[in-house]
Design an enzyme around this catalytic site. Structure first.
Site, PDB file in Angstrom:
ATOM      1  N   HIS A  10     -18.497   2.077  -1.208  1.00 38.80           N
ATOM      2  CA  HIS A  10     -17.289   1.913  -1.152  1.00 38.80           C
ATOM      3  C   HIS A  10     -17.071   0.591  -0.296  1.00 38.80           C
ATOM      4  CE1 HIS A  10     -13.114   3.528  -1.290  1.00 38.80           C
ATOM      5  NE2 HIS A  10     -12.700   2.483  -0.154  1.00 38.80           N
TER       6      HIS A  10
ATOM      7  N   HIS B  46     -14.217  -3.248  -0.261  1.00 31.54           N
ATOM      8  CA  HIS B  46     -13.321  -4.176  -0.930  1.00 31.54           C
ATOM      9  C   HIS B  46     -13.684  -5.380  -0.946  1.00 31.54           C
ATOM     10  CE1 HIS B  46     -10.148  -0.823  -1.341  1.00 31.54           C
ATOM     11  NE2 HIS B  46     -11.136  -0.202  -0.281  1.00 31.54           N
TER      12      HIS B  46
ATOM     13  N   GLN C 174      -3.949  -0.744  -6.071  1.00 27.67           N
ATOM     14  CA  GLN C 174      -3.526  -0.285  -4.678  1.00 27.67           C
ATOM     15  C   GLN C 174      -2.191  -0.216  -4.481  1.00 27.67           C
ATOM     16  OE1 GLN C 174      -5.484  -1.957  -1.042  1.00 27.67           O
ATOM     17  NE2 GLN C 174      -3.868  -0.281  -1.010  1.00 27.67           N
TER      18      GLN C 174
ATOM     19  N   HIS D 192      -9.715   6.296  -4.532  1.00 20.85           N
ATOM     20  CA  HIS D 192      -8.953   6.814  -2.967  1.00 20.85           C
ATOM     21  C   HIS D 192      -8.521   7.720  -3.136  1.00 20.85           C
ATOM     22  CE1 HIS D 192     -10.174   2.475  -2.461  1.00 20.85           C
ATOM     23  NE2 HIS D 192      -9.959   2.483  -1.183  1.00 20.85           N
TER      24      HIS D 192
ATOM     25  N   GLU E 288      -6.374   9.748   1.617  1.00 16.83           N
ATOM     26  CA  GLU E 288      -6.691   9.117   2.888  1.00 16.83           C
ATOM     27  C   GLU E 288      -5.367   8.965   3.745  1.00 16.83           C
ATOM     28  OE1 GLU E 288      -7.595   4.784   2.470  1.00 16.83           O
ATOM     29  OE2 GLU E 288      -8.334   4.660   4.518  1.00 16.83           O
TER      30      GLU E 288
ATOM     31  N   ASP F 175     -16.391   0.149   3.589  1.00 18.00           N
ATOM     32  CA  ASP F 175     -15.097  -0.074   3.266  1.00 18.00           C
ATOM     33  C   ASP F 175     -14.345  -1.431   3.408  1.00 18.00           C
ATOM     34  OD1 ASP F 175     -12.458   0.876   2.014  1.00 18.00           O
ATOM     35  OD2 ASP F 175     -12.023   1.988   3.746  1.00 18.00           O
TER      36      ASP F 175
HETATM   37 FE   FE2 Z   1     -10.995   1.701   0.595  1.00 15.98          FE
END
Ligand code: FE2
Length: 426
Positions: free
Chosen positions: A57, A59, A152, A210, A213, A309
């Site tokens: 995971h 970005h 996103q 995701h 969260e 992450d």
């Molecule tokens: Fe993430």
């Protein structure tokens, strides 16, 4: 028999010792002593030799952008998303590629040779998608990069996300992403999960979403994700990332949820470095820990990985591509401190995320891809304790990174050391 490379005398993660013979990009022999010719021989005596670190995971479109255009003042997920929204229009293809390649260099030096990165598809230009597809090709000889089409700004909340996500998949992005807790209502969150899992099933793709969260105990999209996974027969091909709301959920509800996740074969990816800082921001005291129920998921038979992450981006101001930092934090926050549990924390940054990513030929057996890391540590627990130096990193049969040992310099040895205790007297 001759080999291109022999890694001699190292200790495997299970505690056994053996030599590893490598021919081309494959491990071709594993034996207590390989008495054979080799183009190169590396002595790993006293060192842990492990398959490479894996980050399920990340970005990569946002990494190394810390401070652009400003710093996240509140430290929350939502300000991070807003900040990323400010940066997005300023992105250029070359800048994204350059930052991503720099991060891949850091990763290789740390023995991190497989990364699943989400890529934001909510910019109508799909600039980050094209940049990371380019990066994926360029790093393929030494690093396995999977890309997740990540809406996103919300799959239903952002008016062009659905079309953009389909375009990203058409261009070669591997996996379907989502962010149901960021949709405007619980109902839209649920619907986004249904639509995205159906889309993945129709296209024969995996899902990594995701999910939940948030600190809101009523954010229960993981339930829908697991149920939809079963409905479409996608068991073993779906992961729920973060799942932090599970920390705050009612215990009875969780006792019903865990078997559903396990039966659905949905994997869980916790991101301890990020969520221990992002979550609990609305709490006074006591403050909740921002980590899902790692132990309970493991006990229920769910595959769990720890992910990095973020590194130096709108959500996280630190990070070095070191998955041992991630394991170290996960171990503390979970908490998982028995010897067996600490060893499992090492697995959650190596073999477990490798399963989640479906990596072929991962391991140290003959026939596996010759990718491995020689660590300046005797075993998995010591590797986490020391965040051990990656002395040698081998990717697909080639030595791609070396770092000098630091044991003596930093006084980190578990062995007796020579220390001068004669202090000057007045
Ligand atoms: Fe993430």
């Amino acid at each position: 028999m001759t080999f291109d490379l022999i890694i001699a005398g190292g200790t495997f993660p299970d505690g056994t010792r053996a030599d590893i013979g490598i021919t081309g990009a494959k491990i071709t022999a594993v034996a207590p002593h390989l008495d054979a010719e080799a183009g190169q021989r590396i002595d790993a005596t006293g060192c842990l030799v492990a398959p490479p670190f894996v980050d399920a995971h990340f970005h990569m479109d946002a990494t190394l952008s810390y401070g652009q255009p400003r710093i996240n003042a509140s430290g929350t997920l939502l300000e991070g998303i807003a900040l990323w929204g400010e940066l997005k229009p300023q992105l250029t293809h070359d800048a994204v590629v350059e930052r991503a390649l720099a991060y891949c260099d850091w990763a290789v030096a740390m023995g991190l040779l497989a990364i699943r990165s989400h890529v934001d598809i909510c910019d109508d230009r799909l600039l980050a998608v094209d940049a990371l597809l380019d990066v994926k090709k360029r790093v393929a000889p030494y690093l396995d990069l999977q890309l997740v089409a990540f809406p996103q700004d919300g799959y239903l909340r952002s008016p062009t996300a659905a079309a953009n996500l389909a375009r990203a998949l058409d261009r070669g992005v591997d996996i379907v992403g989502g962010i149901p807790h960021f949709e405007r209502t619980m109902e839209e969150g649920r619907r986004s999960v249904e639509l995205l899992v159906r889309l993945a099933a129709d296209r024969g793709l995996a899902v990594d979403m995701h999910c939940d969260e948030t600190d809101d105990p009523l954010s229960r999209h993981i339930e829908t994700l697991a149920a939809e996974t079963r409905r479409h027969g996608l068991q073993g091909r779906v992961a729920g990332s973060h799942l932090t709301s599970m920390h705050s959920m009612d215990n009875y509800y969780v006792s019903k949820l865990l078997p559903l996740i396990a039966e659905a074969g949905v994997a869980a990816i916790a991101n301890p470095l990020i969520n221990i800082t992002l979550q609990g921001r609305h709490d006074t005291y006591p403050k909740r820990r921002g980590l899902t129920r790692v132990r309970e998921l493991l006990d229920a038979g769910v595959t769990v990985g720890f992910g990095q992450d973020c590194v130096l981006d709108p959500w996280y101001a630190l990070g070095t591509a070191d998955m041992l930092d991630v394991a170290f934090m996960g171990l503390h926050v979970a908490p998982m401190t028995s010897p067996d549990d600490m060893r499992r924390c090492f697995d959650m940054v190596t073999s477990e995320p490798a399963k989640i990513m479906g990596l072929q030929g991962y391991g140290l057996e003959p026939g596996c891809v010759a990718s491995l890391v020689v660590l300046e540590a005797g075993d998995k627990i010591e590797a986490i304790r020391l965040r051990a130096t990656r002395l040698v990193v081998v990717s697909k049969g080639r030595v791609v990174a070396r770092t000098p040992p630091r044991r003596t310099a930093l006084g980190l040895s578990h062995r007796p050391m020579s220390v001068d205790r004669r202090f000057p007297t007045a």
